[in-house]
Enzyme design. Structure first.
Site, PDB file in Angstrom:
ATOM      1  N   ARG A  59      25.847  45.596  27.706  1.00 18.21           N
ATOM      2  CA  ARG A  59      26.416  46.901  28.061  1.00 18.21           C
ATOM      3  C   ARG A  59      27.922  47.005  27.792  1.00 18.21           C
ATOM      4  NH1 ARG A  59      21.810  46.143  31.036  1.00 18.21           N
ATOM      5  NH2 ARG A  59      22.574  44.034  30.860  1.00 18.21           N
ATOM      6  N   THR A  60      28.668  46.017  28.300  1.00 18.62           N
ATOM      7  CA  THR A  60      30.136  46.137  28.228  1.00 18.62           C
ATOM      8  C   THR A  60      30.613  46.051  26.784  1.00 18.62           C
ATOM      9  OG1 THR A  60      30.143  45.017  30.365  1.00 18.62           O
ATOM     10  CG2 THR A  60      32.266  45.250  29.251  1.00 18.62           C
ATOM     11  N   LYS A  87      35.027  25.189  17.806  1.00 19.48           N
ATOM     12  CA  LYS A  87      35.683  23.976  17.281  1.00 19.48           C
ATOM     13  C   LYS A  87      36.792  23.512  18.212  1.00 19.48           C
ATOM     14  CE  LYS A  87      35.042  25.903  12.664  1.00 19.48           C
ATOM     15  NZ  LYS A  87      35.818  26.642  11.657  1.00 19.48           N
ATOM     16  N   ARG A 109      36.260  39.209  27.929  1.00 23.38           N
ATOM     17  CA  ARG A 109      35.325  38.684  28.944  1.00 23.38           C
ATOM     18  C   ARG A 109      35.414  37.172  28.889  1.00 23.38           C
ATOM     19  NH1 ARG A 109      29.286  40.432  30.448  1.00 23.38           N
ATOM     20  NH2 ARG A 109      30.539  42.117  31.291  1.00 23.38           N
ATOM     21  N   HIS A 137      35.594  43.015  37.574  1.00 22.53           N
ATOM     22  CA  HIS A 137      35.016  43.724  36.427  1.00 22.53           C
ATOM     23  C   HIS A 137      35.423  45.195  36.617  1.00 22.53           C
ATOM     24  CE1 HIS A 137      32.539  44.786  33.154  1.00 22.53           C
ATOM     25  NE2 HIS A 137      31.376  44.282  33.529  1.00 22.53           N
TER      26      HIS A 137
HETATM   27  N1   CP Z   1      27.191  45.262  33.694  1.00 16.41           N
HETATM   28  C1   CP Z   1      27.550  44.385  32.734  1.00 16.41           C
HETATM   29  O1   CP Z   1      28.674  43.869  32.711  1.00 16.41           O
HETATM   30  O2   CP Z   1      26.582  44.126  31.803  1.00 16.41           O
HETATM   31  P1   CP Z   1      26.751  43.193  30.526  1.00 16.41           P
HETATM   32  O3   CP Z   1      26.866  41.771  31.030  1.00 16.41           O
HETATM   33  O4   CP Z   1      25.510  43.418  29.694  1.00 16.41           O
HETATM   34  O5   CP Z   1      28.008  43.593  29.811  1.00 16.41           O
END
Ligand code: CP
Length: 323
Positions: A59-60, A87, A109, A137
């Protein structure tokens, strides 16, 4: 919003209530772009956005990519598993390489809490936290505010339950901070083993008993059971977790009639949420995903120096019209 030093989004706490409201308003303005035949405006033409992902995401990552493309930015996706990170390259060196190639914003992320904050010391690009360990998040929390406000018409005064594996959930932490900032009451519901140390700092009510709070909620956010982050089992068994904290059909029937259900995904259907609940019309799970693109457009726009449009003015009007 323009500034000679880059603007970052590391935590919900980077935005006050007025700024959060600005992001929601800007997102509403951008949402219409996604409904057009040509889903693009020139707002960020010539800017480069890098999605740097050290953990899996659907999603993100996809919604940041779509958001940047709809604003006409150039987008590069870097997955740690398919890069020189494999590496042994450090985050610092990877980021310096990306900046040297002209990245204006890095969407990161990372499994380590605080990694996006560290990145801001090493690059002069804007950094957006797309999830750092169990810390935060923020963009997920903002899109959840957006989805709830769209359905219920307000955020102030709502009573929001956040239920499940709070200790391991960056979503829970950002969500609690975001709803509190917008005037909602938040109750964290979890077994004692799934509450974080220092939970008091979140300024939320805490309950071990989902059944006791169900009838008082306007919103129930069901958290994913994050088995990959458990060194030791935190509940005797999944069956007992479902008995105490799963949003079963029977529990769902005891929520107030107008109450809505959130889940950030990915879901463990049949564990933290029943299949029928996830697919019901009072589940906002699809709306959360749709909101993700418009909200991330708004965040990229504001972080990269766009001006907040006036009430009722489309965001693109502040930056040069349609592509
Ligand atoms: N909600 C969310 O962060 O989903 P993803 O891990 O798929 O990005």
């Amino acid at each position: 919003m323009s500034s000679p030093s880059p603007r970052h989004l590391l935590s919900v706490l980077d935005l006050g209530p007025e700024e959060l409201a600005d992001v929601l308003r800007t997102a509403a303005s951008f949402e219409a772009i996604g409904e057009r035949e040509i889903k693009k405006v020139p707002t960020l033409r010539g800017r480069t956005v890098v999605n740097l992902f050290y953990e899996a995401s659907t999603r993100t990552r996809v919604s940041f990519e779509l958001a940047a493309k709809r604003l006409s930015a150039d987008v590069v996706n870097v997955s740690a598993a398919a890069s020189s990170v494999e590496k042994g390259e450090s985050l610092k060196d990877t980021a310096a390489t990306l900046r040297a190639m002209g990245a204006d914003a890095i969407v990161l992320r990372h499994p380590s809490p605080g990694a996006p904050a560290m990145l801001t010391r090493w690059v002069d690009a804007s950094v957006i936290n797309a999830g750092d360990g169990a810390h935060e998040h923020p963009t997920q929390a903002i899109l959840d505010l957006y989805a709830v406000e769209r359905r219920l018409g307000r955020l102030d005064g709502l009573r929001v339950g956040i239920c499940g594996d709070v200790a391991h959930s960056r979503v829970a932490r950002s969500e609690a901070l975001a709803f509190r900032r917008m005037g909602a009451e938040v109750v964290l519901v979890a077994p004692p083993t799934m509450l974080p140390l220092g939970v008091d700092a979140l300024d939320c009510e805490v309950s071990y008993d989902l059944d006791a709070v169900l009838g008082s909620l306007d919103v129930l956010h069901v958290l994913r059971l994050q088995r990959e982050r458990h060194a030791d089992p935190l509940v005797p068994s999944e069956r007992e977790y479902v008995q105490g904290y799963g949003l079963t059909v029977e529990r769902f029937s005891r929520l107030p009639e107008e109450a809505v259900v959130l889940h950030a995904g990915p879901m463990n259907r049949g564990i933290e949420i029943a299949q029928e609940v996830a697919d019901s019309s009072r589940s906002l799970i699809t709306q959360q995903v749709s909101a993700g693109v418009a909200v991330r457009m708004a965040i990229l726009y504001l972080v990269l120096g766009g001006t907040v449009p006036a009430e009722g003015e489309p965001a693109e009007a502040a930056s040069g019209g349609s592509a």
